[in-house]
Design a protein around this motif. Structure first.
Motif, PDB file in Angstrom:
ATOM      1  N   THR A  45       0.824  -1.205   0.000  1.00 18.01           N
ATOM      2  CA  THR A  45       0.000   0.000   0.000  1.00 18.01           C
ATOM      3  C   THR A  45       0.858   1.255   0.000  1.00 18.01           C
ATOM      4  N   GLN A 263      -9.546 -17.405  -3.448  1.00 13.62           N
ATOM      5  CA  GLN A 263      -9.812 -16.318  -4.375  1.00 13.62           C
ATOM      6  C   GLN A 263      -8.555 -15.535  -4.745  1.00 13.62           C
ATOM      7  N   ASP A 264      -7.429 -15.862  -4.136  1.00 12.88           N
ATOM      8  CA  ASP A 264      -6.170 -15.149  -4.364  1.00 12.88           C
ATOM      9  C   ASP A 264      -6.359 -13.650  -4.169  1.00 12.88           C
ATOM     10  N   LEU A 265      -7.080 -13.290  -3.117  1.00 13.11           N
ATOM     11  CA  LEU A 265      -7.355 -11.880  -2.853  1.00 13.11           C
ATOM     12  C   LEU A 265      -6.089 -11.097  -2.570  1.00 13.11           C
ATOM     13  N   GLY A 267      -3.438 -11.226  -4.080  1.00  8.67           N
ATOM     14  CA  GLY A 267      -2.729 -10.864  -5.303  1.00  8.67           C
ATOM     15  C   GLY A 267      -3.186  -9.535  -5.864  1.00  8.67           C
ATOM     16  N   SER A 268      -4.247  -8.957  -5.342  1.00  7.43           N
ATOM     17  CA  SER A 268      -4.772  -7.684  -5.816  1.00  7.43           C
ATOM     18  C   SER A 268      -4.570  -6.615  -4.754  1.00  7.43           C
ATOM     19  N   PRO A 269      -3.843  -5.525  -5.056  1.00  7.27           N
ATOM     20  CA  PRO A 269      -3.638  -4.464  -4.070  1.00  7.27           C
ATOM     21  C   PRO A 269      -4.941  -3.897  -3.521  1.00  7.27           C
ATOM     22  N   THR A 270      -5.959  -3.749  -4.391  1.00  7.40           N
ATOM     23  CA  THR A 270      -7.229  -3.196  -3.933  1.00  7.40           C
ATOM     24  C   THR A 270      -7.904  -4.130  -2.936  1.00  7.40           C
ATOM     25  N   LYS A 271      -7.945  -5.403  -3.284  1.00  8.48           N
ATOM     26  CA  LYS A 271      -8.563  -6.370  -2.384  1.00  8.48           C
ATOM     27  C   LYS A 271      -7.729  -6.549  -1.121  1.00  8.48           C
ATOM     28  N   THR A 272      -6.405  -6.469  -1.290  1.00  9.96           N
ATOM     29  CA  THR A 272      -5.531  -6.565  -0.120  1.00  9.96           C
ATOM     30  C   THR A 272      -5.835  -5.455   0.867  1.00  9.96           C
TER      31      THR A 272
END
Length: 361
Positions: A45, A263-265, A267-272
């Motif tokens: 982030t 869901q490999d959440l 792996g996504s900065p937004t979801k992270t």
């Protein structure tokens, strides 16, 4: 202020606890994996997002609240962390309270001991209905609460506050707590909804009017509100004691983490960010850990700890001779257990045997 009602386990609380070791192992794994999620989130982030997450974490100045009346910190004692799982029924969560109990309670308590070198860990579970001696404590407003004997461990959090829980654990164990981490189960509601729900499987029908949960045996996809009902359910599971509720809470946390991984959440900065935002909003720590930087550093220090190999032990307890619905620390097993943790030594097998059931895994 009205003191929240405290659920009393049924006499069938004496039944064998075949699933307890697995449940406690899941709790320890959940704690470590949650810290790992925070580490990943911090690394991915920008500054303003980091600053926003940093402001989510609530801190409690344990040192100030307890003062100097604490066990000595031994140079070889490793790290000791008191982890509480709380279920708040106040504030924004009040509208989700389908039962009759208000306020906040802490039904899950673990003393996590991380030896020097931090390649392994031990988690000691303290049963909620253990009768303990509560020391004199200061409330958040500065008022003093007199000491009391034969107090149910679970009541200390709601009646006096987290600092008194820390002080009570230190008095009963002689082990200095380096850190305090509290995780609010209700804080995961938004996360569950954001990822589209969490899948759980139950092997029997659950109908609990107190929590509002109504499930048939089988596999179900729960939304955020249903997930809260799931972790609050007690009366519709097993023998109706809190062992069933704690098991459901831990089952849910494992299911949630499995969903995140599937869901490999991360792996996504937004979801992270969404995950980290929810987790940090659900955290209360001691003031030393109450920043994303401090949590990240602490999480990184646990990288060498394998959650699958963490030893989990229930505090050895025996049924109270006066009230069979309560337990007390079993001696000499409990003293031997705490002495080994104080000295950063392997825990003798004799200290892992609990007359009231449960034990080690």
């Amino acid at each position: 202020m009205t003191t929240p009602a405290i659920d009393r386990p049924s006499p069938s609380h004496r039944s064998p606890r075949q699933d307890a070791p697995r449940r406690r192992r899941r709790t320890g794994r959940w704690v470590l994996l949650s810290l790992a999620v925070l580490v990943v989130a911090a690394a991915g982030t920008g500054y303003w997002l980091y600053n926003d997450l940093d402001g989510n974490i609530e801190g409690v100045d344990i040192d100030k609240a307890i003062g100097g009346d604490r066990p000595e910190k031994l140079p070889t004692s490793g790290q000791n962390v008191l982890v509480l799982g709380s279920d708040s029924r106040a504030g924004d969560n009040a509208e989700l309270n389908t039962g009759r109990v208000a306020g906040a309670r802490s039904d899950t308590a673990l003393v996590m001991h991380i030896p020097e070198g931090r390649t392994k860990a031990v988690a000691v579970s303290i049963p909620r209905d253990t009768l303990v001696t509560r020391p004199e404590c200061a409330k958040a407003d500065g008022s003093q609460v007199a000491p009391a004997e034969r107090v149910m461990f679970n009541s200390i959090y709601s009646q006096v506050g987290p600092a008194c829980v820390v002080k009570t654990v230190e008095k009963m164990s002689g082990v200095r707590m380096d850190h305090y981490v509290e995780i609010d189960f209700a804080g995961f509601k938004d996360l569950v909804d954001a990822i589209g729900g969490v899948t759980v499987t139950v092997d029997q029908d659950i109908h609990d009017p107190s929590s509002g949960l109504d499930l048939t045996a089988g596999t179900h996809r729960l939304n955020g509100t249903e997930s809260l009902q799931f972790v609050r359910t007690r009366h519709g599971v097993g023998d109706g004691s809190d062992l069933g509720r704690i098991g459901l809470q831990q089952q849910f946390m494992v299911a949630l983490l499995s969903e995140i991984k599937k869901q490999d959440l991360l792996g996504s900065p937004t979801k992270t960010y969404k995950i980290a935002d929810t987790l940090t909003s659900a955290l209360t720590t001691d003031s030393e850990l109450a920043s994303l930087t401090a949590l990240t550093d602490f999480g990184r220090s646990l990288n060498g700890v394998d959650p699958a190999g963490m030893e989990t032990i229930m505090l050895p307890v025996a049924y109270d001779k006066t009230d069979p619905n309560r337990v007390v620390a079993a001696e000499p097993q409990a003293s031997t257990l705490w002495e080994a943790i104080r000295n950063d030594q392997d825990i003798p097998e004799s200290a892992k045997k609990s007359p009231a059931g449960g034990g080690t895994s």
